[in-house]
Design a protein around this motif. Structure first.
Motif, PDB file in Angstrom:
ATOM      1  N   MET A   1     -18.188  61.270  43.713  1.00 31.63           N
ATOM      2  CA  MET A   1     -19.125  60.484  42.908  1.00 31.63           C
ATOM      3  C   MET A   1     -18.983  59.000  43.264  1.00 31.63           C
ATOM      4  SD  MET A   1     -20.808  60.731  39.646  1.00 31.63           S
ATOM      5  CE  MET A   1     -21.590  59.444  38.708  1.00 31.63           C
ATOM      6  N   ILE A   2     -20.105  58.385  43.654  1.00 31.90           N
ATOM      7  CA  ILE A   2     -20.087  56.971  44.037  1.00 31.90           C
ATOM      8  C   ILE A   2     -20.445  56.124  42.823  1.00 31.90           C
ATOM      9  CG2 ILE A   2     -21.052  55.256  45.616  1.00 31.90           C
ATOM     10  CD1 ILE A   2     -21.931  57.651  47.374  1.00 31.90           C
ATOM     11  N   LYS A   3     -19.664  55.091  42.576  1.00 36.98           N
ATOM     12  CA  LYS A   3     -19.944  54.193  41.456  1.00 36.98           C
ATOM     13  C   LYS A   3     -21.228  53.412  41.699  1.00 36.98           C
ATOM     14  CE  LYS A   3     -15.237  53.274  40.002  1.00 36.98           C
ATOM     15  NZ  LYS A   3     -14.187  52.294  40.082  1.00 36.98           N
ATOM     16  N   GLU A   4     -21.793  52.913  40.594  1.00 35.37           N
ATOM     17  CA  GLU A   4     -23.039  52.145  40.712  1.00 35.37           C
ATOM     18  C   GLU A   4     -22.820  50.838  41.456  1.00 35.37           C
ATOM     19  OE1 GLU A   4     -26.308  50.626  37.567  1.00 35.37           O
ATOM     20  OE2 GLU A   4     -25.372  52.548  37.146  1.00 35.37           O
ATOM     21  N   ASN A   5     -21.724  50.147  41.169  1.00 35.92           N
ATOM     22  CA  ASN A   5     -21.419  48.876  41.849  1.00 35.92           C
ATOM     23  C   ASN A   5     -20.067  48.969  42.548  1.00 35.92           C
ATOM     24  OD1 ASN A   5     -23.780  47.394  40.894  1.00 35.92           O
ATOM     25  ND2 ASN A   5     -22.821  47.557  38.878  1.00 35.92           N
ATOM     26  N   PRO A   6     -19.987  49.735  43.624  1.00 33.99           N
ATOM     27  CA  PRO A   6     -18.690  49.909  44.275  1.00 33.99           C
ATOM     28  C   PRO A   6     -18.231  48.637  44.971  1.00 33.99           C
ATOM     29  CG  PRO A   6     -20.411  50.890  45.621  1.00 33.99           C
ATOM     30  CD  PRO A   6     -21.065  50.418  44.355  1.00 33.99           C
ATOM     31  N   TYR A   7     -16.931  48.435  44.997  1.00 38.95           N
ATOM     32  CA  TYR A   7     -16.398  47.294  45.747  1.00 38.95           C
ATOM     33  C   TYR A   7     -15.138  47.708  46.483  1.00 38.95           C
ATOM     34  CZ  TYR A   7     -13.002  46.583  41.908  1.00 38.95           C
ATOM     35  OH  TYR A   7     -11.996  46.744  40.983  1.00 38.95           O
ATOM     36  N   VAL A   8     -14.822  46.903  47.478  1.00 38.13           N
ATOM     37  CA  VAL A   8     -13.656  47.112  48.338  1.00 38.13           C
ATOM     38  C   VAL A   8     -12.755  45.895  48.180  1.00 38.13           C
ATOM     39  CG1 VAL A   8     -12.934  47.265  50.767  1.00 38.13           C
ATOM     40  CG2 VAL A   8     -14.973  48.514  49.983  1.00 38.13           C
ATOM     41  N   VAL A   9     -11.446  46.098  48.217  1.00 39.28           N
ATOM     42  CA  VAL A   9     -10.492  44.978  48.215  1.00 39.28           C
ATOM     43  C   VAL A   9      -9.817  44.909  49.577  1.00 39.28           C
ATOM     44  CG1 VAL A   9      -8.375  44.021  47.214  1.00 39.28           C
ATOM     45  CG2 VAL A   9     -10.054  45.127  45.724  1.00 39.28           C
ATOM     46  N   CYS A  10      -9.830  43.719  50.183  1.00 34.97           N
ATOM     47  CA  CYS A  10      -9.106  43.466  51.436  1.00 34.97           C
ATOM     48  C   CYS A  10      -7.919  42.559  51.130  1.00 34.97           C
ATOM     49  CB  CYS A  10     -10.022  42.798  52.463  1.00 34.97           C
ATOM     50  SG  CYS A  10     -11.358  43.847  53.043  1.00 34.97           S
ATOM     51  N   PHE A  11      -6.741  42.970  51.581  1.00 32.48           N
ATOM     52  CA  PHE A  11      -5.507  42.233  51.294  1.00 32.48           C
ATOM     53  C   PHE A  11      -4.951  41.601  52.564  1.00 32.48           C
ATOM     54  CE2 PHE A  11      -0.879  42.063  51.317  1.00 32.48           C
ATOM     55  CZ  PHE A  11      -0.582  41.421  50.125  1.00 32.48           C
ATOM     56  N   GLY A  12      -4.498  40.349  52.447  1.00 32.39           N
ATOM     57  CA  GLY A  12      -3.781  39.749  53.571  1.00 32.39           C
ATOM     58  C   GLY A  12      -4.244  38.371  53.952  1.00 32.39           C
ATOM     59  N   GLU A  13      -4.263  38.121  55.261  1.00 33.03           N
ATOM     60  CA  GLU A  13      -4.379  36.764  55.769  1.00 33.03           C
ATOM     61  C   GLU A  13      -5.813  36.203  55.753  1.00 33.03           C
ATOM     62  OE1 GLU A  13      -3.833  39.574  59.404  1.00 33.03           O
ATOM     63  OE2 GLU A  13      -3.082  39.401  57.354  1.00 33.03           O
ATOM     64  N   VAL A  14      -5.947  35.012  55.196  1.00 35.44           N
ATOM     65  CA  VAL A  14      -7.120  34.160  55.441  1.00 35.44           C
ATOM     66  C   VAL A  14      -6.573  32.898  56.101  1.00 35.44           C
ATOM     67  CG1 VAL A  14      -8.619  35.011  53.591  1.00 35.44           C
ATOM     68  CG2 VAL A  14      -7.060  33.134  53.128  1.00 35.44           C
ATOM     69  N   LEU A  15      -7.292  32.395  57.089  1.00 33.51           N
ATOM     70  CA  LEU A  15      -6.720  31.310  57.883  1.00 33.51           C
ATOM     71  C   LEU A  15      -7.801  30.605  58.687  1.00 33.51           C
ATOM     72  CD1 LEU A  15      -6.783  32.760  60.929  1.00 33.51           C
ATOM     73  CD2 LEU A  15      -4.818  33.970  59.997  1.00 33.51           C
ATOM     74  N   TRP A  16      -7.378  29.560  59.387  1.00 30.23           N
ATOM     75  CA  TRP A  16      -8.240  28.886  60.357  1.00 30.23           C
ATOM     76  C   TRP A  16      -7.780  29.263  61.755  1.00 30.23           C
ATOM     77  CZ3 TRP A  16     -12.651  26.913  58.946  1.00 30.23           C
ATOM     78  CH2 TRP A  16     -12.813  26.369  57.669  1.00 30.23           C
ATOM     79  N   ASP A  17      -8.684  29.887  62.510  1.00 33.29           N
ATOM     80  CA  ASP A  17      -8.451  30.126  63.940  1.00 33.29           C
ATOM     81  C   ASP A  17      -8.842  28.856  64.690  1.00 33.29           C
ATOM     82  OD1 ASP A  17      -7.474  32.761  64.251  1.00 33.29           O
ATOM     83  OD2 ASP A  17      -9.465  33.582  63.847  1.00 33.29           O
ATOM     84  N   ILE A  18      -7.903  28.296  65.437  1.00 34.81           N
ATOM     85  CA  ILE A  18      -8.175  27.068  66.187  1.00 34.81           C
ATOM     86  C   ILE A  18      -8.407  27.425  67.651  1.00 34.81           C
ATOM     87  CG2 ILE A  18      -7.285  24.791  66.827  1.00 34.81           C
ATOM     88  CD1 ILE A  18      -5.548  24.982  64.219  1.00 34.81           C
ATOM     89  N   PHE A  19      -9.685  27.384  68.047  1.00 32.43           N
ATOM     90  CA  PHE A  19     -10.095  27.687  69.418  1.00 32.43           C
ATOM     91  C   PHE A  19     -10.297  26.387  70.200  1.00 32.43           C
ATOM     92  CE2 PHE A  19     -11.471  31.384  67.002  1.00 32.43           C
ATOM     93  CZ  PHE A  19     -11.114  32.441  67.832  1.00 32.43           C
ATOM     94  N   PRO A  20     -10.283  26.462  71.523  1.00 37.77           N
ATOM     95  CA  PRO A  20     -10.560  25.250  72.313  1.00 37.77           C
ATOM     96  C   PRO A  20     -11.910  24.623  71.943  1.00 37.77           C
ATOM     97  CG  PRO A  20      -9.739  27.008  73.736  1.00 37.77           C
ATOM     98  CD  PRO A  20      -9.950  27.617  72.384  1.00 37.77           C
ATOM     99  N   GLN A  21     -12.883  25.472  71.587  1.00 40.39           N
ATOM    100  CA  GLN A  21     -14.223  24.951  71.299  1.00 40.39           C
ATOM    101  C   GLN A  21     -14.459  24.637  69.822  1.00 40.39           C
ATOM    102  OE1 GLN A  21     -13.327  28.001  72.139  1.00 40.39           O
ATOM    103  NE2 GLN A  21     -14.912  29.541  71.847  1.00 40.39           N
TER     104      GLN A  21
END
Length: 296
Positions: A1-21
């Motif tokens: 049974m799928i909920k009416e307002n399903p959501y997903v939780v993602c755990f872990g790193e949020v960050l800034w990727d520093i690229f040459p560009q």
């Protein structure tokens, strides 16, 4: 049974990727969260940033993209995470990941029990648990999750065999690439003979229901119980491969939580992985309609 307002939780790193560009918001679980949201599924990112200018900018960027920051904690002692990223001539990325940053110190809070218990899926990786503090929090959260999706995502030197074992035992679904599959077999002194035998060993040893194996230009495979499915890659012109595996996972999750067929789930996964690879960066600006056209 799928909920009416399903959501997903993602755990872990949020960050800034520093690229040459230039600098871009990133982190494997956040890249997945961004693209899950783009697929029309509600997503909550559970992480931690520093009480600094980079943290403020990250919160502003995430809000601009329409994702909630309600579960991103602020740390007064540790800085917002940065990663020095380099792209080689094959368009492959390598990362220098700074240690002892805010997401290494994610606190477990009382409201997390309800948050995780009511989520359709809980997504986590091995890198997020490299520090004892966030590891302790992750292991508490896993007790409440009904569908635990482990993105192996090895990042040397942060590979802890005992931790990998523990997380594999916890997982319902594991996503890995071919190199990670070989490395897991090596960890257990098992000879790598074939994808099928390796998948069967990992499923049986850790009682894992589903394994998703990504193989880049050679497509992907989906092992479900004693069934398995093979899927070809979508031919594209590569912009860069940053976040392509995270996008693949996002496509997979968006259909998996809707209980779609293995074929529908994997078509979305492979298509979204290819779509993001054809663009620059892990979180490019796009609308779902553009992705739908690409799929066709």
């Amino acid at each position: 049974m799928i909920k009416e307002n399903p959501y997903v939780v993602c755990f872990g790193e949020v960050l800034w990727d520093i690229f040459p560009q230039g600098t871009r918001a990133g982190g494997a679980p956040f890249n997945a969260a961004y693209n899950i949201s783009k697929m029309g599924t509600d997503v909550k990112m559970l992480s931690r940033i520093g009480n600094d200018e980079l943290g403020e900018k990250l919160i502003h960027q995430i809000n601009t993209w329409g994702l909630t920051t309600d579960y991103i904690q602020v740390d007064n002692e540790h800085p917002t995470s940065t990663v020095i990223a380099k792209i080689d001539e094959e368009n492959e990325a390598t990362y220098d990941i700074v240690n002892h940053v805010a997401w290494d110190y994610i606190d477990f809070l009382p409201e997390h029990e309800e948050l995780i218990s009511n989520a359709e899926a809980f997504v986590f990786g091995s890198l997020s648990a490299r520090n004892p503090k966030s590891r302790e929090t992750l292991l508490k959260l896993l007790k409440f999750a009904k569908l635990k999706i482990f993105d192996v995502n090895f990042r040397p030197p942060f590979i802890d065999l005992e931790l990998i074992k523990e997380l594999l035992f916890q997982a319902d679904i594991v996503k890995m690439n071919k190199a990670e599959m070989r490395q897991i077999m090596q960890f257990f002194s098992e000879e790598y003979k074939s994808e099928d035998e390796s998948a069967a060993f990992i499923q049986n040893h850790f009682n894992i229901k589903e394994i998703v194996l990504t193989k880049g230009s050679k497509g992907a495979r989906y092992f479900v119980g004693d069934q398995n499915y093979g899927f070809s890659a979508v031919p594209i012109e590569i912009a860069d491969t940053v976040g392509s595996g995270d996008a693949f996972l996002a496509g997979f999750i968006s259909k998996r939580v809707q209980l779609k067929s293995p074929e529908e789930i994997m078509k979305e996964a492979i298509s979204l992985g290819a779509f993001i690879t054809s663009k620059s960066g892990a979180c490019p600006d796009y609308e779902y309609e553009e992705f739908e056209k690409f799929k066709k």
